[in-house]
Design an enzyme around this catalytic site. Sequence first.
Site, PDB file in Angstrom:
ATOM      1  N   LYS A  70      41.254  68.645  46.583  1.00 53.91           N
ATOM      2  CA  LYS A  70      40.493  67.417  46.863  1.00 53.91           C
ATOM      3  C   LYS A  70      41.300  66.465  47.744  1.00 53.91           C
ATOM      4  O   LYS A  70      40.750  65.690  48.506  1.00 53.91           O
ATOM      5  CB  LYS A  70      40.101  66.692  45.570  1.00 53.91           C
ATOM      6  CG  LYS A  70      41.291  66.232  44.732  1.00 53.91           C
ATOM      7  CD  LYS A  70      40.878  65.531  43.461  1.00 53.91           C
ATOM      8  CE  LYS A  70      40.391  66.465  42.404  1.00 53.91           C
ATOM      9  NZ  LYS A  70      41.414  67.376  41.816  1.00 53.91           N
ATOM     10  N   HIS A 199      46.687  64.641  32.968  1.00 53.14           N
ATOM     11  CA  HIS A 199      47.028  64.123  34.297  1.00 53.14           C
ATOM     12  C   HIS A 199      47.588  62.734  34.065  1.00 53.14           C
ATOM     13  O   HIS A 199      46.893  61.858  33.543  1.00 53.14           O
ATOM     14  CB  HIS A 199      45.785  64.079  35.195  1.00 53.14           C
ATOM     15  CG  HIS A 199      46.138  63.903  36.653  1.00 53.14           C
ATOM     16  ND1 HIS A 199      46.916  62.871  37.107  1.00 53.14           N
ATOM     17  CD2 HIS A 199      45.835  64.650  37.735  1.00 53.14           C
ATOM     18  CE1 HIS A 199      47.078  62.986  38.416  1.00 53.14           C
ATOM     19  NE2 HIS A 199      46.435  64.060  38.828  1.00 53.14           N
ATOM     20  N   SER A 202      47.565  59.470  39.355  1.00 53.77           N
ATOM     21  CA  SER A 202      48.022  59.847  40.680  1.00 53.77           C
ATOM     22  C   SER A 202      49.062  58.843  41.176  1.00 53.77           C
ATOM     23  O   SER A 202      48.848  57.631  41.086  1.00 53.77           O
ATOM     24  CB  SER A 202      46.815  59.893  41.629  1.00 53.77           C
ATOM     25  OG  SER A 202      47.154  60.582  42.788  1.00 53.77           O
ATOM     26  N   GLY A 239      50.145  64.075  40.149  1.00 54.36           N
ATOM     27  CA  GLY A 239      50.853  62.806  40.025  1.00 54.36           C
ATOM     28  C   GLY A 239      52.217  62.793  40.688  1.00 54.36           C
ATOM     29  O   GLY A 239      52.898  61.772  40.704  1.00 54.36           O
ATOM     30  N   GLU A 276      48.879  70.648  38.876  1.00 54.62           N
ATOM     31  CA  GLU A 276      47.841  70.434  39.887  1.00 54.62           C
ATOM     32  C   GLU A 276      48.306  69.410  40.928  1.00 54.62           C
ATOM     33  O   GLU A 276      47.670  68.366  41.106  1.00 54.62           O
ATOM     34  CB  GLU A 276      46.557  69.932  39.220  1.00 54.62           C
ATOM     35  CG  GLU A 276      46.010  70.851  38.150  1.00 54.62           C
ATOM     36  CD  GLU A 276      44.966  70.158  37.271  1.00 54.62           C
ATOM     37  OE1 GLU A 276      44.644  68.978  37.509  1.00 54.62           O
ATOM     38  OE2 GLU A 276      44.497  70.799  36.325  1.00 54.62           O
ATOM     39  N   TYR A 338      40.582  53.515  48.388  1.00 57.14           N
ATOM     40  CA  TYR A 338      40.424  54.456  47.274  1.00 57.14           C
ATOM     41  C   TYR A 338      41.741  54.850  46.625  1.00 57.14           C
ATOM     42  O   TYR A 338      41.770  55.268  45.482  1.00 57.14           O
ATOM     43  CB  TYR A 338      39.737  55.739  47.760  1.00 57.14           C
ATOM     44  CG  TYR A 338      38.367  55.546  48.339  1.00 57.14           C
ATOM     45  CD1 TYR A 338      37.503  54.595  47.807  1.00 57.14           C
ATOM     46  CD2 TYR A 338      37.924  56.320  49.400  1.00 57.14           C
ATOM     47  CE1 TYR A 338      36.236  54.412  48.343  1.00 57.14           C
ATOM     48  CE2 TYR A 338      36.653  56.147  49.934  1.00 57.14           C
ATOM     49  CZ  TYR A 338      35.820  55.197  49.396  1.00 57.14           C
ATOM     50  OH  TYR A 338      34.573  55.027  49.925  1.00 57.14           O
ATOM     51  N   ASP A 339      42.818  54.802  47.392  1.00 54.06           N
ATOM     52  CA  ASP A 339      44.088  55.318  46.877  1.00 54.06           C
ATOM     53  C   ASP A 339      45.123  54.201  46.727  1.00 54.06           C
ATOM     54  O   ASP A 339      46.291  54.476  46.503  1.00 54.06           O
ATOM     55  CB  ASP A 339      44.594  56.420  47.831  1.00 54.06           C
ATOM     56  CG  ASP A 339      45.695  57.254  47.206  1.00 54.06           C
ATOM     57  OD1 ASP A 339      45.650  57.467  45.978  1.00 54.06           O
ATOM     58  OD2 ASP A 339      46.617  57.685  47.937  1.00 54.06           O
TER      59      ASP A 339
HETATM   60  N1  PLP Z   1      44.147  67.099  39.256  1.00 53.87           N
HETATM   61  C1  PLP Z   1      43.092  66.295  39.021  1.00 53.87           C
HETATM   62  C2  PLP Z   1      42.138  66.681  37.956  1.00 53.87           C
HETATM   63  C3  PLP Z   1      42.897  65.135  39.788  1.00 53.87           C
HETATM   64  O1  PLP Z   1      41.840  64.357  39.563  1.00 53.87           O
HETATM   65  C4  PLP Z   1      43.825  64.828  40.813  1.00 53.87           C
HETATM   66  C5  PLP Z   1      43.686  63.643  41.629  1.00 53.87           C
HETATM   67  O2  PLP Z   1      42.827  62.822  41.488  1.00 53.87           O
HETATM   68  C6  PLP Z   1      44.894  65.717  41.037  1.00 53.87           C
HETATM   69  C7  PLP Z   1      45.036  66.833  40.238  1.00 53.87           C
HETATM   70  C8  PLP Z   1      45.917  65.481  42.113  1.00 53.87           C
HETATM   71  O3  PLP Z   1      46.669  64.374  41.850  1.00 53.87           O
HETATM   72  P1  PLP Z   1      47.913  64.018  42.782  1.00 53.87           P
HETATM   73  O4  PLP Z   1      47.417  63.975  44.181  1.00 53.87           O
HETATM   74  O5  PLP Z   1      48.370  62.694  42.289  1.00 53.87           O
HETATM   75  O6  PLP Z   1      48.936  65.067  42.572  1.00 53.87           O
END
Ligand code: PLP
Length: 465
Positions: A70, A199, A202, A239, A276, A338-339
Amino acid sequence: MKHKYSSISSVEIIADPMPCMTQLIQDKIEQFESRDCEDAFCVCDVGDVVNKFKAWKELLPRVEPFYACKCNTDEVVVKTLADLGAGFDCASKGEISQILKHGVPTERIIYANPCKQKSFIKYAAKHNVDMMTFDNEAELVKVKELYPTAKMVLRILPVSDVKVQCNLGVKFGCHPNNVAKLLKKAKELDVDVMGVSFHCGSGVQEARAFSLAVSQAHDAWQIAVKLGFNMTMLDIGGGFPGQKSAPISFTEIVSILNDALDTYFPAEMGIRIIAEPGRYFVASAYTLAVNIIAKRTVARDISDADGCNQQGVTKNDEPSHMYYVNDGVYGSFNCIMYDHAHAEAHVFSDSPLRFTSSVWGPTCDGLDCIIQECRLPEMEVGQWMYFPDMGAYTIAAGSTFNGMPRPTIHYICSQEIWDEIYPDHCTAKRRCESMSSDADFPSIMATGPDVRSLREAASSISCIE
Ligand code: PLP
């Protein structure tokens, strides 16, 4: 500087030692200007993504990274990570389909959205993407009906006071007090729960967020084991920081995280641990260059309370400049909204003088402000600014509001890293050496459909000797 590049791969292979990004951006600008082109563009350093993957493997060897696509669904990034053996965190049918197209096996995909549309669950079932997260009863009922053999991962809400850039806990996660009740419901429905995830939010700003969350995951894990679930997977979420300027480094996080994993989920347990990471892989790989399309010089507000600058000149004596550039908060800078990101403008100027400035996007909306106030040398229409660390949560959510185009993306990779990822192929180098350095520079629209995969690209590079 001699550029070597493959017109086939759309990735420009640059002879080592690779120049710094500032130099590379300057070179691109020269190429653009020689063609009278002023459009905003990104440079994506594929090698930066590869180096992040290598650092992950070295520093967190027990944890398999599942890239949260994403964050940036760029096909070249996805393909690179797929080729390197990364897994993927998908949040929708669209993302699952994108990852499957790259031939990623389903054991390397987790459908990590605790609240899924029914038709998306059916799609996951059809394609055997069976690992998915949940944090509520309604989700269990849907999964029981639509995908009864799915392997469910309970997403808990990590409870802590640690500051994060984006708090996801307001929307997702089962509170520790409700874990037993939710797991009992899963038992009652005969849904297979095989893991726990969390999680931390972020953009985590303190490493202890991870150790606290791992201990809370352990508590949930114990409850699940007591209820008779065969628990085999821990998912520590995202995160992780992606840019050097982050308040905490990846290295600081992993030293605390590895200890917590070894304490609560020691290697002898023989479980699978995944994460993730999103921004970790892409934030620093992208640098965005924008053109100053308009400028306005304004008098400062006479009633400005803080009076004089260090030279005793009132701020009102200084001109203040408003620069309008050709990407904004409706485009790549949506990360500001958004971020909760803060953009930092870099310019090419030798002047020591700095003036109060603001930087605005190209749309007709007053909200479209990139930087409300900063100090910059005086710039002119037609000159460029650039912004490092623009790979995470930027182009993925950018729109073309007001008819403003998305930036084109130019991919680069150092010769050494390219050869390392594709050692079996006849190297791009030989091919590239035969090409003139002023050949058309390849570019791809951020969401364009015709992006060629790196592997296809590499395999289609032929020896010319
Ligand atoms: N996993 C899930 C379910 C998320 O919603 C997000 C980000 O919103 C991420 C992973 C990725 O997070 P980051 O970019 O902080 O590593």
